[in-house]
Design an enzyme around this catalytic site. Structure first.
Site, PDB file in Angstrom:
ATOM      1  N   MET A 261       0.848  -1.193   0.000  1.00 26.39           N
ATOM      2  CA  MET A 261       0.000   0.000   0.000  1.00 26.39           C
ATOM      3  C   MET A 261       0.890   1.253   0.000  1.00 26.39           C
ATOM      4  SD  MET A 261      -3.443  -0.951   2.042  1.00 26.39           S
ATOM      5  CE  MET A 261      -2.840  -0.803   3.691  1.00 26.39           C
ATOM      6  N   GLY A 262       2.151   1.079  -0.383  1.00 27.97           N
ATOM      7  CA  GLY A 262       3.048   2.225  -0.507  1.00 27.97           C
ATOM      8  C   GLY A 262       3.607   2.685   0.831  1.00 27.97           C
TER       9      GLY A 262
ATOM     10  N   LEU B 103       6.719   3.162   1.339  1.00 28.57           N
ATOM     11  CA  LEU B 103       7.657   2.039   1.420  1.00 28.57           C
ATOM     12  C   LEU B 103       8.796   2.291   2.406  1.00 28.57           C
ATOM     13  CD1 LEU B 103       7.920   1.159  -2.385  1.00 28.57           C
ATOM     14  CD2 LEU B 103       6.315   0.264  -0.686  1.00 28.57           C
TER      15      LEU B 103
ATOM     16  N   ASN C 182      12.242  -0.150   4.549  1.00 23.53           N
ATOM     17  CA  ASN C 182      13.175  -1.256   4.294  1.00 23.53           C
ATOM     18  C   ASN C 182      12.516  -2.631   4.381  1.00 23.53           C
ATOM     19  OD1 ASN C 182      15.294   0.335   3.671  1.00 23.53           O
ATOM     20  ND2 ASN C 182      16.165   0.355   5.744  1.00 23.53           N
TER      21      ASN C 182
ATOM     22  N   HIS D 110       9.529  -3.387   3.109  1.00 20.87           N
ATOM     23  CA  HIS D 110       9.042  -3.626   1.741  1.00 20.87           C
ATOM     24  C   HIS D 110      10.214  -3.927   0.800  1.00 20.87           C
ATOM     25  CE1 HIS D 110       5.721  -0.804   3.139  1.00 20.87           C
ATOM     26  NE2 HIS D 110       5.054  -1.876   2.765  1.00 20.87           N
TER      27      HIS D 110
ATOM     28  N   GLN E  99     -10.293  -2.535   2.763  1.00 20.80           N
ATOM     29  CA  GLN E  99      -9.743  -3.243   3.928  1.00 20.80           C
ATOM     30  C   GLN E  99      -9.633  -2.350   5.161  1.00 20.80           C
ATOM     31  OE1 GLN E  99      -5.899  -4.065   1.752  1.00 20.80           O
ATOM     32  NE2 GLN E  99      -5.038  -3.870   3.797  1.00 20.80           N
TER      33      GLN E  99
ATOM     34  N   GLY F 261       5.144  -9.798   4.203  1.00 20.73           N
ATOM     35  CA  GLY F 261       5.958  -9.628   5.402  1.00 20.73           C
ATOM     36  C   GLY F 261       5.333 -10.307   6.619  1.00 20.73           C
TER      37      GLY F 261
ATOM     38  N   GLN G 262      -2.400 -11.952   8.204  1.00 13.50           N
ATOM     39  CA  GLN G 262      -2.635 -11.749   6.773  1.00 13.50           C
ATOM     40  C   GLN G 262      -1.927 -12.850   5.976  1.00 13.50           C
ATOM     41  OE1 GLN G 262      -2.767  -7.876   4.493  1.00 13.50           O
ATOM     42  NE2 GLN G 262      -0.631  -8.366   4.157  1.00 13.50           N
TER      43      GLN G 262
HETATM   44  O1  PAF Z   1      -0.110  -5.686   3.581  1.00 11.05           O
HETATM   45  C1  PAF Z   1      -0.559  -4.777   2.855  1.00 11.05           C
HETATM   46  O2  PAF Z   1       0.092  -3.772   2.592  1.00 11.05           O
HETATM   47  C2  PAF Z   1      -1.947  -4.924   2.272  1.00 11.05           C
HETATM   48  O3  PAF Z   1      -2.804  -5.553   3.159  1.00 11.05           O
HETATM   49  C3  PAF Z   1      -1.967  -5.625   0.893  1.00 11.05           C
HETATM   50  C4  PAF Z   1      -1.487  -7.055   0.992  1.00 11.05           C
HETATM   51  C5  PAF Z   1      -1.081  -4.859  -0.086  1.00 11.05           C
HETATM   52  C6  PAF Z   1      -3.386  -5.655   0.337  1.00 11.05           C
HETATM   53  O4  PAF Z   1      -3.889  -4.371   0.169  1.00 11.05           O
END
Ligand code: PAF
Length: 292
Positions: free
Chosen positions: A40-41, A43, A45, A47, A71, A157, A163
């Site tokens: 979701m940007g 960003l 380290n 990511h 979400q 991650g 998740q």
């Molecule tokens: O973990 C995230 O950043 C979000 O839940 C994802 C997996 C990109 C879905 O929107």
């Protein structure tokens, strides 16, 4: 922010804004190993470590940045979610990411979806119990992205441990031919788990937040030294009270695979200690996994 209607070239990285264009573009890579990192940007380290893992194992790496409204159970959390697209683009290009999918809202949601996902007991605990509809929104957007991108491997991650379990369940139940990879949590020097949400913390809050990881380690140490789960959790709650003004939502010891709470620790089994709550107005989560 509008970037370009057509794919544009930023260093060697292609940026694509619509699902239709991405599907068309990826046709040239149909027979290649494709790694995918959904984000979701904002960003950090953490990511970038997922991008590195994908670059190592695949011929082409696609990253997506999309702040997914479905979400978020709290609209103000969605509005305040950090957005640094220019910086993110520079970081990804510099790292060697091949394709960035930066879709518009309209491209991902042509209408309000009628689909709903159920993950049984897995979604009734921790994040699922505290964020109504959260995993439904995650499963919806991740399924859409998998269908558009058709990756060989995906990278998530460990910080979002639940998740990870939900996505693994989704991959199994919908027969996606995708290898799932969970990458370790990347921490600041003081132990704070890296998160996009940390950008909303002040410097003193970032320092205070080291108590979260410390409380997880304390729980583990106490469990391994023979304390009961209740004793270990109570001691860590006390530690939190004394070290951080944290509005605790949960501190749970669970089976690392099912994420269901457990009564006692057995030798050789894998467990997760998970924490969530608010530091000021910022919701933070963290976890550690250990063997009993
Ligand atoms: O973990 C995230 O950043 C979000 O839940 C994802 C997996 C990109 C879905 O929107």
């Amino acid at each position: 922010m509008i970037y370009c209607e057509k794919p544009i070239y930023c260093w060697a990285m292609v940026i694509i804004e619509t699902a239709k264009e991405l599907i068309e573009y990826l046709k040239i890579y149909r027979n290649k190993e494709l790694g995918f990192v959904p984000t979701m940007g904002a960003l950090h380290n953490g990511h970038l470590s997922l991008i590195d893992a994908s670059l190592q194992a695949n011929e082409i790496t696609v990253c997506s940045i999309f702040v997914n409204p479905t979400q978020f159970n709290d609209t103000s959390d969605f509005d305040k979610y950090p957005r640094n697209f220019d910086k993110d683009i520079a970081l990804l290009a510099e790292r060697g990411c091949d394709v960035l999918f930066l879709p518009t809202l309209e491209s991902m949601y042509q209408r309000e979806s009628l689909l709903s996902f159920s993950f049984g007991a897995l979604e009734c605990v921790m994040e699922g119990a505290h964020r109504a509809g959260h995993f439904n929104g995650v499963a919806l957007i991740v399924s859409k992205l998998f269908n558009i991108i058709k990756p060989s491997r995906v990278y998530f991650g460990q910080k979002d441990l639940q998740q990870c379990a939900i996505i693994q369940s989704l991959i199994k139940d919908l027969s996606y031919d995708i290898e799932f990879n969970m990458c370790p949590i990347i921490r600041e020097g003081n132990g704070l788990a890296m998160s996009s949400r940390n950008q909303r913390l002040s410097e003193s809050e970032k320092e205070e937040a080291k108590a979260l990881f410390a409380s997880l380690e304390l729980t583990k140490t106490n469990l391994l030294s023979g304390k009961s789960i209740k004793e270990a959790v109570d001691l860590s709650k006390e530690y939190l009270k004394n070290n951080i003004s944290f509005e605790l939502e949960y501190l749970e010891v669970a089976n690392a695979e099912t994420l269901q709470e457990i009564d006692s620790i057995e030798q050789g089994q894998e467990y997760a200690i998970c924490i969530a709550g608010f530091l000021g107005r910022v919701r933070l989560i963290d976890n550690i996994v250990f063997v009993g």
